[in-house]
Design an enzyme around this catalytic site. Structure first.
Site, mmCIF file in Angstrom:
data_model
loop_
_atom_site.group_PDB
_atom_site.id
_atom_site.type_symbol
_atom_site.label_atom_id
_atom_site.label_comp_id
_atom_site.label_asym_id
_atom_site.label_seq_id
_atom_site.Cartn_x
_atom_site.Cartn_y
_atom_site.Cartn_z
ATOM 1 N N ASP A 13 -77.455 -6.980 -2.398
ATOM 2 C CA ASP A 13 -76.914 -6.020 -3.338
ATOM 3 C C ASP A 13 -76.259 -6.733 -4.519
ATOM 4 O O ASP A 13 -75.269 -7.441 -4.353
ATOM 5 C CB ASP A 13 -75.889 -5.145 -2.596
ATOM 6 C CG ASP A 13 -75.460 -3.953 -3.417
ATOM 7 O OD1 ASP A 13 -75.588 -4.001 -4.661
ATOM 8 O OD2 ASP A 13 -74.994 -2.966 -2.832
ATOM 9 N N ASP A 46 -79.259 -2.717 -9.984
ATOM 10 C CA ASP A 46 -78.862 -2.389 -8.621
ATOM 11 C C ASP A 46 -80.053 -2.511 -7.687
ATOM 12 O O ASP A 46 -80.967 -1.686 -7.707
ATOM 13 C CB ASP A 46 -78.304 -0.959 -8.595
ATOM 14 C CG ASP A 46 -77.860 -0.547 -7.200
ATOM 15 O OD1 ASP A 46 -77.850 -1.399 -6.294
ATOM 16 O OD2 ASP A 46 -77.527 0.637 -7.026
#
Ligand code: NAG
Ligand code: NAG
Ligand code: NAG
Ligand code: NAG
Ligand code: NAG
Ligand code: NAG
Ligand code: NAG
Length: 409
Positions: free
Chosen positions: A96, A295
């Site tokens: 992430d 993201d």
């Protein structure tokens, strides 16, 4: 950003529940099966993507490179495998870019009391000879849910690289939605923000396990495959870069590099977003420039409500459920192209790129990847997730603090 991850996953499950599946028990078992199978499928199909994880190389010298295969779960989660402690405990983690911290579900998280821990591999520090206690508590209030745990140290190995005494969080409480996620935790690829906390990639550099202060991320655009792509530690793999043949020469597209403005987020400036509806009708949003982040933990493209509304108008999308929009599947290949201008270069998505076709039994929907921001903090920041990143290979330089984009092959 995990909230979207949960939202999308929950949404899909709701769609499945809403549509023509009279047998709820069957729906449930279908989802559970999916929870259990992506890795098995991967193994069964014998796909070889990137290098094998467990292959151990001789010699401790720093590597130029390393590559982690990512898997895909449902539509929105990209995850890969790590090994923690000695003897090694295998867990799946989402890589992430919006987090600096790394965390895994702790064996102290009771599946009986905390549904979110159910079905997950858990890290048990009692079973690792390399575990070192920290014990400081960790709590994060993320608005609609909380994460609670404590810090620990242990060896972590990813692909060919391993580090000693990596600090991470053992979560003892995760929200119930986490039961839908394939990952057992998160490996944070965000920039270092906390003086007292070295993110995994920084530890790799510090312990000289890797030479170059860069990593790059390739996401596979084939949604039918659970091979989600690769995270490459320390190098850029040209095979993911779009190229053209000029005479006999092969010319690779150049990366567009942007300075990072917010160190937690790999945040950069986006020039504008243009929906090219027709020759003389351009819908322009983010007209005077706006902030954006990438993201890798979600497929969505999130933007300010008003901007996303304009885009959905321009592509004739209708609200379907939970701020998710669908388009008529017959129109997907005729949808307008959308130019995301970064550093003066257009990064263009077509209708196929920004919609996701989903079928379950006889029901097929075409879901827009665009989602209106649902929090105030997000009203002035775009989040470019998997729908964007599957088309553009990205490189992250933690020393120069730049992010580079190039069209994928
Ligand atoms: C970690 O690295 C050391 C030395 O580089 C090596 O001896 C050890 O086998 C590695 N462990 C794993 C699990 O890869
Ligand atoms: C990666 O680095 C290792 C050691 O530094 C080298 O042996 C290997 O050939 C490299 N692989 C690629 C694909 O560059
Ligand atoms: C953990 O780190 C120690 C100290 O460097 C090392 O001796 C050991 O081989 C490592 N274990 C694993 C599983 O990587
Ligand atoms: C580890 O063992 C200790 C003592 O046996 C126990 O109190 C603790 O709960 C165990 N920790 C975990 C994570 O299971
Ligand atoms: C999260 O934790 C805070 C502080 O402990 C608490 O006030 C809040 O109600 C919690 N939120 C949720 C959704 O559990
Ligand atoms: C990439 O940049 C180099 C040097 O600035 C330039 O010569 C080359 O034409 C560029 N390549 C492409 C494909 O634009
Ligand atoms: C980028 O796209 C915009 C809007 O579609 C257009 O006006 C501009 O000329 C394009 N720029 C380049 C360099 O192609």
């Amino acid at each position: 950003m995990m909230s979207h991850c949960y939202l999308v996953t929950t949404f899909i499950l709701l769609v499945l529940a809403k549509y023509g599946v009279a047998d709820k028990k069957h729906t449930f078992s279908f989802e559970i099966r999916r929870q259990k199978t992506p890795t098995e499928q991967y193994i069964n199909h014998g796909h070889h993507f990137g290098r094998k994880f467990q292959e151990v190389i001789e010699g401790p010298g720093p590597r130029d490179n390393d590559s982690i295969a990512l898997y895909r779960f449902l539509d929105d989660e990209f995850y890969g495998e790590i090994v923690i402690g000695h003897p090694g405990q295998k867990l799946n983690v989402a890589f992430d870019t919006t987090w600096s911290y790394s965390w895994v579900i702790s064996s102290k998280c009771s599946s009986i009391k905390t549904i979110g821990c159910y079905f997950h591999n858990k890290y048990d520090h009692n079973k690792s000879s390399e575990y070192k206690k920290d014990g400081r508590p960790f709590a994060m209030d993320l608005g609609t849910y909380n994460l609670t745990g404590f810090y620990s140290y242990d060896n972590i190995s990813i692909a060919h690289s391993n580090v000693t005494a990596q600090s991470f969080i053992e979560m003892v409480y995760v929200p119930y939605e986490f039961v839908f996620n394939k990952a057992d935790g998160v490996m944070g690829l965000g920039l270092k923000t906390d003086e007292n906390y070295d993110p995994f990639f920084y530890t790799l550099l510090k312990q000289k396990k890797i030479k170059n202060p860069i990593f790059s991320i390739y996401l596979n655009r084939d949604r039918q495959s659970n091979r989600g792509g690769n995270v490459m530690l320390g190098f850029v793999d040209l095979k993911h870069v779009h190229k053209t043949k000029v005479g006999k020469k092969i010319v690779y597209d150049n990366f567009t590099y942007l300075p990072v403005e917010n160190y937690a987020y790999w945040q950069f400036q986006m020039d504008q977003v243009v929906v090219k509806v027709s020759k003389d009708n351009n819908v322009v949003v983010c007209e005077k420039g706006c902030k954006a982040i990438v993201d890798t933990s979600s497929n969505a493209i999130v933007g300010p409500q008003a901007d996303i509304a304009q885009i959905h108008d321009a592509i004739n999308a209708n609200e379907f459920f939970l701020h998710r929009y669908t388009v008529n599947c017959d129109t997907v290949n005729k949808l307008p192209k959308i130019d995301f201008m970064l550093g003066g270069t257009n990064f263009t998505l077509s209708g196929e790129d920004y919609t996701v076709k989903m079928s379950y039994h006889s029901v097929t929907i075409c879901l827009s990847a665009f989602i209106p921001a649902n929090t105030i903090q997000e009203q002035d920041r775009w989040i470019l997730g998997g729908a964007f990143l599957a088309e553009f290979y990205t490189v992250y330089d933690v020393q120069a603090r730049t992010i580079g984009f190039v069209k994928t092959n």
